[in-house]
Design an enzyme around this catalytic site. Structure first.
Site, short mmCIF file in Angstrom:
data_model
loop_
_atom_site.label_atom_id
_atom_site.label_comp_id
_atom_site.label_asym_id
_atom_site.label_seq_id
_atom_site.Cartn_x
_atom_site.Cartn_y
_atom_site.Cartn_z
CB CYS A 11 66.47 35.78 45.08
SG CYS A 11 68.20 35.76 45.59
CG HIS B 186 70.46 31.75 44.74
ND1 HIS B 186 69.52 32.73 44.96
CD2 HIS B 186 70.12 30.72 45.56
CE1 HIS B 186 68.65 32.31 45.86
NE2 HIS B 186 69.01 31.10 46.25
CB CYS C 154 70.83 36.99 43.09
SG CYS C 154 71.34 35.35 43.67
CD GLU D 253 70.56 34.47 39.94
OE1 GLU D 253 69.39 34.87 39.83
OE2 GLU D 253 70.88 33.48 40.62
#
Length: 155
Positions: free
Chosen positions: A98, A70, A101, A72
């Site tokens: 999410c 991801h 994260c 992040e």
């Protein structure tokens, strides 16, 4: 000419990063900022040198693509790789983080999360952000057309 706000500027950077995404399901970008300076950026894609979803397709397990890191996480890991502290930083991300994260953001010491779009906002992520005193704020990004012919050059 009116200048865009700092929040819009950093969110625009995240949207620009999202254009580098190799995910075919959702393009996400993230920018980490401290003292109004960009310290890292990331987008969702595969590990360096690995197969990308745009080339090989998504590798989906339990409704999640496991090929992708991801945005992040990529930004946080970039800071770790180059020894850049994330404590007290701000994160600008194109989509609400999410749950995984969210936990990494908290552990990295990031104190504010700005996001542009709601995306499967998990109630437990909101609860964890609240417990950790992480401020979460929605930032609208208004699209603007930039006409470079109207920008005067100064010597």
């Amino acid at each position: 000419m009116n200048r865009i706000s700092w929040d819009q500027y950093f969110m625009a950077q995240s949207h620009l990063l999202a254009l580098r995404s190799t995910c075919t399901r959702l393009s996400v970008g993230a920018t980490i900022v401290r003292d109004k300076r960009i310290i890292a950026g990331g987008y969702n894609g595969s590990i360096a040198g690995g197969d990308h979803c745009i080339d090989k397709g998504c590798y989906v397990i339990d409704h999640h693509c496991v090929r992708t890191i991801h945005a992040e996480m990529n930004a946080i890991l970039q800071c770790a790789k180059f020894g850049v502290p994330t404590a007290e930083a701000e994160l600008y991300v194109t989509h609400f983080p999410c749950l995984q994260c969210c936990k990494a953001i908290i552990q990295a010491g990031i104190k504010t999360v700005y996001y542009a779009k709601d995306y499967k906002n998990h109630p437990y992520a909101l609860e964890l952000f609240k417990q950790a005193n992480v401020k979460v704020e929605h930032v609208e990004l208004t699209e603007q057309i930039i006409d470079f012919r109207q920008i005067s050059q100064q010597d």
